[in-house]
Scaffold this motif. Structure first.
Motif, PDB file in Angstrom:
ATOM      1  N   LEU A 213      -4.529   4.208  39.734  1.00  0.00           N
ATOM      2  CA  LEU A 213      -4.185   2.858  39.435  1.00  0.00           C
ATOM      3  C   LEU A 213      -5.336   1.766  39.729  1.00  0.00           C
ATOM      4  CD1 LEU A 213      -0.339   2.437  39.833  1.00  0.00           C
ATOM      5  CD2 LEU A 213      -1.661   2.574  37.609  1.00  0.00           C
ATOM      6  N   ARG A 214      -5.560   2.274  41.245  1.00  0.00           N
ATOM      7  CA  ARG A 214      -6.695   1.562  41.880  1.00  0.00           C
ATOM      8  C   ARG A 214      -7.945   1.658  41.011  1.00  0.00           C
ATOM      9  NH1 ARG A 214      -6.400   4.011  46.075  1.00  0.00           N
ATOM     10  NH2 ARG A 214      -4.763   2.712  46.995  1.00  0.00           N
ATOM     11  N   ALA A 215      -8.215   3.006  40.633  1.00  0.00           N
ATOM     12  CA  ALA A 215      -9.591   3.224  39.831  1.00  0.00           C
ATOM     13  C   ALA A 215      -9.596   2.615  38.578  1.00  0.00           C
ATOM     14  CB  ALA A 215      -9.513   4.739  39.693  1.00  0.00           C
ATOM     15  N   ALA A 216      -8.378   2.560  37.954  1.00  0.00           N
ATOM     16  CA  ALA A 216      -8.032   1.943  36.506  1.00  0.00           C
ATOM     17  C   ALA A 216      -8.657   0.505  36.504  1.00  0.00           C
ATOM     18  CB  ALA A 216      -6.698   1.861  36.008  1.00  0.00           C
ATOM     19  N   THR A 217      -7.991  -0.147  37.835  1.00  0.00           N
ATOM     20  CA  THR A 217      -8.542  -1.511  37.801  1.00  0.00           C
ATOM     21  C   THR A 217     -10.083  -1.548  38.332  1.00  0.00           C
ATOM     22  OG1 THR A 217      -7.970  -1.614  40.278  1.00  0.00           O
ATOM     23  CG2 THR A 217      -6.491  -2.301  38.631  1.00  0.00           C
ATOM     24  N   ALA A 218     -10.477  -0.743  38.965  1.00  0.00           N
ATOM     25  CA  ALA A 218     -12.029  -1.041  39.481  1.00  0.00           C
ATOM     26  C   ALA A 218     -12.992  -0.477  38.286  1.00  0.00           C
ATOM     27  CB  ALA A 218     -12.281  -0.011  40.508  1.00  0.00           C
ATOM     28  N   ASP A 219     -12.441   0.321  37.278  1.00  0.00           N
ATOM     29  CA  ASP A 219     -13.157   0.626  36.027  1.00  0.00           C
ATOM     30  C   ASP A 219     -13.168  -0.383  34.930  1.00  0.00           C
ATOM     31  OD1 ASP A 219     -14.270   2.574  37.596  1.00  0.00           O
ATOM     32  OD2 ASP A 219     -12.529   4.158  36.578  1.00  0.00           O
ATOM     33  N   GLY A 220     -12.062  -1.358  35.170  1.00  0.00           N
ATOM     34  CA  GLY A 220     -11.957  -2.439  34.055  1.00  0.00           C
ATOM     35  C   GLY A 220     -10.917  -2.136  33.001  1.00  0.00           C
ATOM     36  N   VAL A 221     -10.201  -1.019  33.222  1.00  0.00           N
ATOM     37  CA  VAL A 221      -9.221  -0.602  32.206  1.00  0.00           C
ATOM     38  C   VAL A 221      -7.963  -1.507  32.445  1.00  0.00           C
ATOM     39  CG1 VAL A 221      -7.728   1.193  31.406  1.00  0.00           C
ATOM     40  CG2 VAL A 221      -9.846   1.766  32.113  1.00  0.00           C
TER      41      VAL A 221
END
Length: 480
Positions: free
Chosen positions: A24-32
């Protein structure tokens, strides 16, 4: 908001909750995922991923603690901040004993953090919340009606209502054994605000000794005034007076019930501290935040009774009644009182009168004394329930039979984090000792408050807390 595909490796090195938080953290960092996007409920996400709701709740709790997402009562969980690109706060080979790696940040009101499906708030077992169950609604309403009978104020009052100061003098004499001259009493907005006011009377750069671990809001108030904070260790007899360095301008302490360890300053050390203050010319700031709440023996004499010429005594109604009133008191030597009043005159600071009037009414009709008796009975019973629940799980507590919290010591910071995370997964917020240190934490454990939750919530939360602490005791003493 639909989520991107999330793959969890059940045979992987990291717990599923850590993997989910990373995804979930990666999804926010990647703009998803973007700021303002609503996340699925913990129940919905658990069904989608084929995992238990404990996994999804723990992942959301981790992101809540880190500040990337926030909960809105009755609405759900939303993205609040976007980590820097590529941020992976949960990665790094953490052993399974640690699970989440960050306790909730200081000042976050975890009692109002919802689970993702809005099913209910975490039961907050941190210290510092008053016991509203002991407050008589009829007396409360009666006091407010009486407070409204007087005329509106025509101008500011930096000292405090004479009736309020008289009520404080009576309260201190009856319940704390402190004879005080009304001329030495000032009304304050509470203990933390009083520390801030006192701090502004010292030259910037002055050194102030504080207990370690200790009350972080006092530390913040001192630093905000440009003072240098010097931590001094605490042991089973309270502040180690011999460890107070020479050249300090003041010593801030909580001698009646040290916060957070719950011990009381010994009689010998009280005398030694007052004698050093007189010999070296520093001020002792005595924060008596819950000194009325003892259940075993009579309290030791206040520092202000031993050294009225070198001690500034602070009291508050926030723990006895409610922060709604926003009042407390300062009893100090005349020179200190004059310095505070001079600063108030320069800044326009003046405590509001509404809370003073309510306190006066409660005291005048005997409701304050009756409330204190009810409060002591209620909290003594709650403390006994807490100690019994933890003892049943093999968890010992430290601290005097006083106040509204106990401390359960743990082997190290890993164990502390484990207890906080496991309890949060069960719907209970625990407060770690680590955040109460100025420097590197020397003691690990949980500061468990029992005043705030309604009785039914406390009873429901205690088995969860006991289970989390029991598991954490086997977590080892490695440092994280």
């Amino acid at each position: 908001m639909p989520l991107p595909p999330i793959v969890l490796d059940r045979a992987g090195e990291h717990p599923l909750s850590v993997q989910l938080a990373d995804a979930l953290r990666a999804a926010t960092a990647d703009g998803v995922l973007r700021t303002g996007d609503r996340l699925p409920s913990t129940r919905e996400l658990a069904a989608t991923l084929g995992v238990s709701r404990t996994v999804t709740a723990a992942a959301y709790d981790q992101l809540l603690a880190e500040g990337w997402v926030g909960a809105r009562r009755g609405s759900g969980t939303y993205v609040e901040q976007v980590p820097p690109g590529g941020a992976r706060a949960g990665a790094g080979g953490a052993p399974s004993c640690r699970k989440a790696t960050f306790p909730p940040p200081e000042g976050r009101n975890v009692a109002f953090l919802q689970q993702g499906d809005g099913a209910g708030a975490l039961v907050d077992l941190s210290a510092g919340t008053p016991c509203l169950d002991a407050l008589d609604p009829a007396a409360w309403r009666r006091a407010w009606r009486a407070a409204a009978d007087g005329p509106a104020d025509a101008g500011p009052d930096p000292v405090g209502m004479p009736a309020f100061r008289a009520a404080v003098v009576e309260h201190l004499l009856r319940h704390r054994g402190l004879p005080a001259d009304p001329a030495t009493v000032l009304v304050t907005p509470g203990s933390s605000a009083a520390v801030a006011e006192l701090a502004r009377t010292f030259p910037p750069g002055s050194r102030v000794a504080v207990e370690e671990p200790g009350y972080r809001r006092a530390v913040s108030a001192l630093r905000a005034a440009g003072l240098v904070v010097v931590p001094v260790p605490v042991d089973a007899a309270g502040l180690v007076v011999d460890a107070v360095p020479a050249g300090v301008a003041a010593v801030y302490c909580t001698p009646a019930h040290q916060y957070p360890l719950g011990v009381r300053l010994s009689a010998a050390r009280r005398v030694a501290l007052v004698e050093r203050a007189r010999a070296e010319g520093f001020l002792v700031v005595e924060d008596d935040y819950d000194g009325e709440l003892r259940y075993d023996v009579a309290p030791l004499p206040l520092l202000a009774a031993l050294g009225p010429d070198v001690v500034a005594h602070l009291g508050t109604v926030s723990k006895l009644l409610t922060p709604t009133l926003g009042v407390g008191w300062l009893v100090a030597p005349p020179a200190v009182v004059d310095a505070v009043l001079t600063a108030r005159e320069a800044t326009g600071m003046r405590p509001a009168r509404a809370g003073q009037r309510v306190f006066v009414s409660l005291a005048a009709h005997g409701d304050l004394a009756r409330h204190l008796r009810r409060l002591r009975r209620e909290l003594a019973g709650r403390r006994a329930d807490v100690v019994a629940a933890l003892a049943g799980a093999g968890v010992a507590v430290t601290g005097d039979e006083a106040g509204a919290h106990v401390v359960a010591l743990l082997p190290g910071p890993d164990a502390e984090r484990r207890a906080i995370t496991d309890a949060a997964a069960g719907g209970v917020h625990l407060d770690g000792l680590g955040r109460h240190h100025v420097g590197e934490p020397a003691t690990a454990g949980i500061v468990l408050g029992y005043a705030g939750p309604p009785g039914a919530e406390l009873r429901r939360a205690l088995p969860v807390a006991a289970s989390a602490l029991r598991a954490a005791l086997g977590c080892g003493d490695g440092r994280g």
